[in-house]
Each structure stands twice: as structure tokens, then as C-alpha cells.
Design a protein around this motif. Structure first.
Motif, PDB file in Angstrom:
ATOM      1  N   ALA A  32       0.781  -1.110   0.088  1.00  0.00           N
ATOM      2  CA  ALA A  32       0.059  -0.132  -0.006  1.00  0.00           C
ATOM      3  C   ALA A  32       0.816   1.456  -0.167  1.00  0.00           C
ATOM      4  N   ARG A  33       2.074   1.302   0.960  1.00  0.00           N
ATOM      5  CA  ARG A  33       2.711   2.518   0.907  1.00  0.00           C
ATOM      6  C   ARG A  33       3.527   2.708  -0.412  1.00  0.00           C
ATOM      7  N   GLN A  34       3.797   1.568  -1.000  1.00  0.00           N
ATOM      8  CA  GLN A  34       4.673   1.831  -2.344  1.00  0.00           C
ATOM      9  C   GLN A  34       3.688   2.193  -3.500  1.00  0.00           C
ATOM     10  N   GLY A  35       2.250   1.716  -3.179  1.00  0.00           N
ATOM     11  CA  GLY A  35       1.481   2.292  -4.412  1.00  0.00           C
ATOM     12  C   GLY A  35       1.874   2.055  -5.721  1.00  0.00           C
ATOM     13  N   ILE A  36       2.034   0.861  -6.121  1.00  0.00           N
ATOM     14  CA  ILE A  36       2.416   0.419  -7.326  1.00  0.00           C
ATOM     15  C   ILE A  36       1.234  -0.498  -7.819  1.00  0.00           C
ATOM     16  N   TYR A  37       0.652  -0.501  -8.827  1.00  0.00           N
ATOM     17  CA  TYR A  37      -0.600  -1.403  -9.169  1.00  0.00           C
ATOM     18  C   TYR A  37      -0.465  -1.580 -10.733  1.00  0.00           C
ATOM     19  N   SER A  38      -0.904  -2.793 -11.119  1.00  0.00           N
ATOM     20  CA  SER A  38      -1.024  -3.153 -12.576  1.00  0.00           C
ATOM     21  C   SER A  38      -2.082  -2.192 -13.218  1.00  0.00           C
ATOM     22  N   LYS A  39      -1.833  -1.884 -14.327  1.00  0.00           N
ATOM     23  CA  LYS A  39      -2.615  -0.937 -14.963  1.00  0.00           C
ATOM     24  C   LYS A  39      -4.103  -1.557 -15.203  1.00  0.00           C
ATOM     25  N   ARG A  40      -4.369  -2.811 -15.339  1.00  0.00           N
ATOM     26  CA  ARG A  40      -5.579  -3.470 -15.208  1.00  0.00           C
ATOM     27  C   ARG A  40      -6.554  -2.899 -14.002  1.00  0.00           C
ATOM     28  N   LYS A  41      -5.750  -2.528 -12.998  1.00  0.00           N
ATOM     29  CA  LYS A  41      -6.739  -2.425 -11.758  1.00  0.00           C
ATOM     30  C   LYS A  41      -7.438  -0.885 -11.812  1.00  0.00           C
ATOM     31  N   LEU A  42      -6.867  -0.302 -12.902  1.00  0.00           N
ATOM     32  CA  LEU A  42      -7.577   1.045 -12.941  1.00  0.00           C
ATOM     33  C   LEU A  42      -8.513   1.276 -14.163  1.00  0.00           C
ATOM     34  N   ASP A  43      -8.759   0.107 -14.726  1.00  0.00           N
ATOM     35  CA  ASP A  43      -9.765   0.119 -15.837  1.00  0.00           C
ATOM     36  C   ASP A  43     -10.800   0.754 -15.900  1.00  0.00           C
ATOM     37  N   LEU A  44     -11.541   0.669 -14.428  1.00  0.00           N
ATOM     38  CA  LEU A  44     -12.823   1.325 -14.104  1.00  0.00           C
ATOM     39  C   LEU A  44     -12.676   2.717 -13.723  1.00  0.00           C
ATOM     40  N   MET A  45     -11.483   3.007 -13.587  1.00  0.00           N
ATOM     41  CA  MET A  45     -11.232   4.425 -13.057  1.00  0.00           C
ATOM     42  C   MET A  45     -11.671   5.600 -14.118  1.00  0.00           C
ATOM     43  N   SER A  46     -11.790   6.825 -13.418  1.00  0.00           N
ATOM     44  CA  SER A  46     -12.238   7.961 -14.559  1.00  0.00           C
ATOM     45  C   SER A  46     -10.835   8.275 -15.035  1.00  0.00           C
ATOM     46  N   ASP A  47     -10.898   8.706 -16.271  1.00  0.00           N
ATOM     47  CA  ASP A  47      -9.685   9.221 -16.954  1.00  0.00           C
ATOM     48  C   ASP A  47      -8.957  10.510 -16.174  1.00  0.00           C
ATOM     49  N   GLU A  48      -9.776  11.266 -15.388  1.00  0.00           N
ATOM     50  CA  GLU A  48      -9.162  12.288 -14.730  1.00  0.00           C
ATOM     51  C   GLU A  48      -8.519  12.106 -13.729  1.00  0.00           C
ATOM     52  N   TYR A  49      -8.986  10.969 -12.795  1.00  0.00           N
ATOM     53  CA  TYR A  49      -8.118  10.625 -11.845  1.00  0.00           C
ATOM     54  C   TYR A  49      -6.929   9.631 -12.200  1.00  0.00           C
ATOM     55  N   LYS A  50      -7.096   8.941 -13.247  1.00  0.00           N
ATOM     56  CA  LYS A  50      -5.831   8.240 -13.757  1.00  0.00           C
ATOM     57  C   LYS A  50      -4.647   9.549 -14.021  1.00  0.00           C
ATOM     58  N   ALA A  51      -5.170  10.215 -15.142  1.00  0.00           N
ATOM     59  CA  ALA A  51      -4.110  11.221 -15.393  1.00  0.00           C
ATOM     60  C   ALA A  51      -3.425  12.127 -14.314  1.00  0.00           C
ATOM     61  N   ARG A  52      -4.291  12.484 -13.258  1.00  0.00           N
ATOM     62  CA  ARG A  52      -3.962  13.277 -12.081  1.00  0.00           C
ATOM     63  C   ARG A  52      -3.257  12.517 -11.042  1.00  0.00           C
ATOM     64  N   TYR A  53      -3.448  11.456 -10.938  1.00  0.00           N
ATOM     65  CA  TYR A  53      -2.975  10.908  -9.702  1.00  0.00           C
ATOM     66  C   TYR A  53      -1.808   9.577  -9.599  1.00  0.00           C
ATOM     67  N   PHE A  54      -1.685   9.348 -11.017  1.00  0.00           N
ATOM     68  CA  PHE A  54      -0.925   8.141 -11.407  1.00  0.00           C
ATOM     69  C   PHE A  54       0.226   8.408 -12.550  1.00  0.00           C
ATOM     70  N   SER A  55       1.575   7.834 -12.316  1.00  0.00           N
ATOM     71  CA  SER A  55       2.459   7.813 -13.237  1.00  0.00           C
ATOM     72  C   SER A  55       2.652   6.490 -13.769  1.00  0.00           C
ATOM     73  N   ASP A  56       3.261   6.467 -14.838  1.00  0.00           N
ATOM     74  CA  ASP A  56       3.611   5.151 -15.741  1.00  0.00           C
ATOM     75  C   ASP A  56       5.039   4.598 -14.744  1.00  0.00           C
ATOM     76  N   VAL A  57       5.118   3.358 -14.765  1.00  0.00           N
ATOM     77  CA  VAL A  57       6.303   2.869 -14.092  1.00  0.00           C
ATOM     78  C   VAL A  57       7.174   2.580 -15.393  1.00  0.00           C
ATOM     79  N   PRO A  58       8.163   3.110 -15.640  1.00  0.00           N
ATOM     80  CA  PRO A  58       8.651   2.731 -17.068  1.00  0.00           C
ATOM     81  C   PRO A  58       9.024   1.112 -17.300  1.00  0.00           C
ATOM     82  N   GLU A  59       8.853   0.961 -18.492  1.00  0.00           N
ATOM     83  CA  GLU A  59       9.129  -0.515 -19.005  1.00  0.00           C
ATOM     84  C   GLU A  59       8.408  -1.561 -18.011  1.00  0.00           C
TER      85      GLU A  59
END
Ligand SMILES: C[S@@+](CC[C@H](N)C(=O)[O-])C[C@H]1O[C@@H](n2cnc3c(N)ncnc32)[C@H](O)[C@@H]1O
Length: 287
Positions: free
Chosen positions: A163-190
């Protein structure tokens, strides 16, 4: 005595006799509140067998002894408890509960509260507190000078660490609004993963709390207590006991949200049921 890995395959999962099963059931219930029904015996056998293999033991009794042996036992327990608890979770799990919290906090802030303090009990790997955080962050922006705080607790140290790391597979965000995705998450390279941004992560306090030991938890005066999908594994009397303890940590007017159907026969003189569709929630009376 350590067993070479090749000598013992999971297919030959060790059979646990009735006496051993009763002993393990009692240990788990005593330490976590969780009841392991007879139908879940094979889950217990497999989970224990996997862990025993990792530590080089092939006997339930020897492993039980290890768990009972002082500091080493405590360290081992921290790993085992993570394997035996159900940690399934998702972002914005059970939308109606989140809607209720949103509306409740909105009213509270409108009515003059300067901040809202929320406790996510049994937060697992963090999806629940991060969902609350995104929602409250958006909401408090409408009220300049007002704040939110979240404490998120769980019995499992490995779950808290994820939980502290806060790293998730992109699939877990499938149902989340684009606004939240863009604002609160960054891609983990590679990778196919994303990471929760610092802005959000640093504002949540993660801590280990066993709900069987709430007397030693310092949380108090909370506006919202959010506790879903944890009590389902507990006996009725224990659920009632825990919910009573939680209710006592609410500020006057505070809201407690539970999972639907998780507590059926509970009442408290200071609490009233909140009639919000498709939720199970109670509010602490004012004064
Ligand atoms: C199924 S998850 C629920 C996660 C989240 N609340 C949700 O609804 O998605 C249950 C969580 O409760 C935690 N748990 C189990 N027994 C506990 C206890 N005695 N004290 C605190 N947390 C506990 C588990 O480690 C697990 O992370």
C-alpha cells in the motif's frame, strides 16, 4: 530439519488431521478474529504447506512450534498472517459507500468543519484509502483552506508495504475515471504498472492495527470510519464488539460505513442507521 525442495511437491499437500485443524483454527481466530470453516481447510493446508516448504519444514506440528517460539515466531507470524488473510480489494469498491462518504463529507465541510478525518480499517494493499484520498482531494478543493486526512490500517505488514509503495497493474485502473488516472498516477517505466503520485501517497498514514486490539489504537475523533469486507470472516459476537469499539472512535456526527450485510444485529445508543440506498452505515448522534 530442512527438506530439499525436490523431495516434496505441492501435489502431495500434507493432510492435516482433525486435532491439528482445531489447533490451527483456534490460533487463527485467537490472533486475527478470522474463522476458517471446514470448507476452507484445504486452503489452510495449502497455504501452510507452501510456507512450510519455504522455511524447510514438513510437519504442521513443527511449524506450529516454530510460530510459538519467541521473536522468531513473531517474525514468522507476520509472514504467515499475510498468506492466510483474504486481501482481495479494488479501487472504489462498492460505489454506493463512496458516494455516501462523498455526500457526507460535503455536508460536513459546508456546515463549517475545517477538515475531514477518515480511517480505512482493513485497507489491504491500499486501493481503498487511495480511492478515498482521490475523492476527498477533489472535494476539498472546492473548499479553499479545508483539509482531509486518512489513516489506513491493516494487520498484514506485507499488504501495508504494498500500500505504501502504491504500485498497481494498469488493469486495476480500468474502471477509474480518466481524470483520476491522469492526475494521480504515473507510468512505471518498462512495465505495465502505474504508481500513485507522491502528492497523494504522502498524505496517507499507513499503520499496522489488529482490530482485535483496538484498545491500543490511538485513533479518535474521526469523521468517517470505513470498514468493508473485513468483518465477514468473524463470528457475530466479535463483529458486534469490534463495531462498538469503532463507533466509539467517531466524532459527534461522524459516519461509520460497513460492508452490506456484514453486521446484522448491532445497535448502539449513540448511533443511528443512515438510510442511504445500497449501503450499511451508521452516524454518531451529535452531543
Ligand atoms: C478482503 S480485504 C478488504 C480490503 C478493503 N477493505 C476492501 O473492502 O476492498 C480484508 C483485509 O482485512 C485484513 N484483516 C484481516 N484480519 C484483520 C485484523 N484482525 N485486523 C486488521 N486487519 C485485518 C486483511 O489483512 C485484509 O487486508
Amino acid at each position: 530439519m530442512p527438506v530439499p525442495a525436490h523431495k516434496w511437491s505441492m501435489k502431495e499437500s500434507l493432510k492435516m488431521d482433525d486435532e491439528q485443524f482445531i489447533l490451527w483454527q483456534a490460533l487463527l481466530e485467537d490472533r486475527t478474529g478470522m474463522q476458517i470453516s471446514a470448507q476452507r481447510k484445504s486452503f489452510l493446508e495449502t497455504s501452510l504447506a507452501i510456507r512450510m516448504r519455504e522455511v524447510g519444514l514438513q510437519d504442521y506440528d513443527a511449524y506450529y512450534e516454530k510460530l510459538m517460539s519467541g521473536l522468531t515466531g513473531e517474525v514468522e507470524w507476520a509472514t504467515l498472517v499475510d498468506r492466510l488473510t483474504v486481501q482481495e480489494t479494488s479501487f472504489f469498491r462498492h460505489t454506493s459507500s463512496f458516494e455516501l462518504v462523498h455526500n457526507y463529507c460535503d455536508t460536513r465541510l459546508k456546515d463549517g468543519a475545517t477538515s475531514v478525518d477518515v480511517w480505512s480499517v482493513g485497507c489491504s494493499t491500499g486501493e481503498e484509502p487511495y480511492s478515498l484520498a482521490m475523492m476527498l482531494n477533489g472535494l476539498t478543493e472546492e473548499y479553499p483552506g479545508k483539509y482531509w486526512g486518512i489513516t489506513a490500517t491493516d494487520i498484514s505488514l506485507p499488504a501495508l508495504s504494498k500500500a505504501r509503495q502504491g504500485i498497481y497493474s494498469k488493469r486495476k485502473l480500468d474502471l477509474m475515471s480518466d481524470e483520476y488516472k491522469a492526475r494521480y498516477f504515473s507510468d512505471v517505466p518498462e512495465s505495465r504498472k502505474v504508481q500513485v503520485n507522491r502528492e497523494l501517497k504522502d498524505r496517507i498514514c499507513f499503520a499496522q492495527v489488529n482490530v482485535l486490539e483496538l484498545e491500543s489504537a490511538p485513533m479518535a475523533g474521526l469523521d468517517v470510519i470505513f470498514c468493508q469486507n473485513l468483518l465477514i470472516y468473524f463470528r457475530r459476537w466479535r463483529k458486534r464488539d469490534i463495531v462498538t469499539h469503532l463507533a466509539e472512535r467517531l466524532a459527534p456526527g461522524g459516519l461509520m460505513v460497513l460492508g452490506i450485510g456484514e453486521v446484522l444485529d448491532w445497535s448502539h445508543p449513540d448511533m443511528e442507521r443512515v438510510p442511504y440506498e445500497n449501503t450499511l452505515a451508521f452516524a454518531r448522534r451529535n452531543g
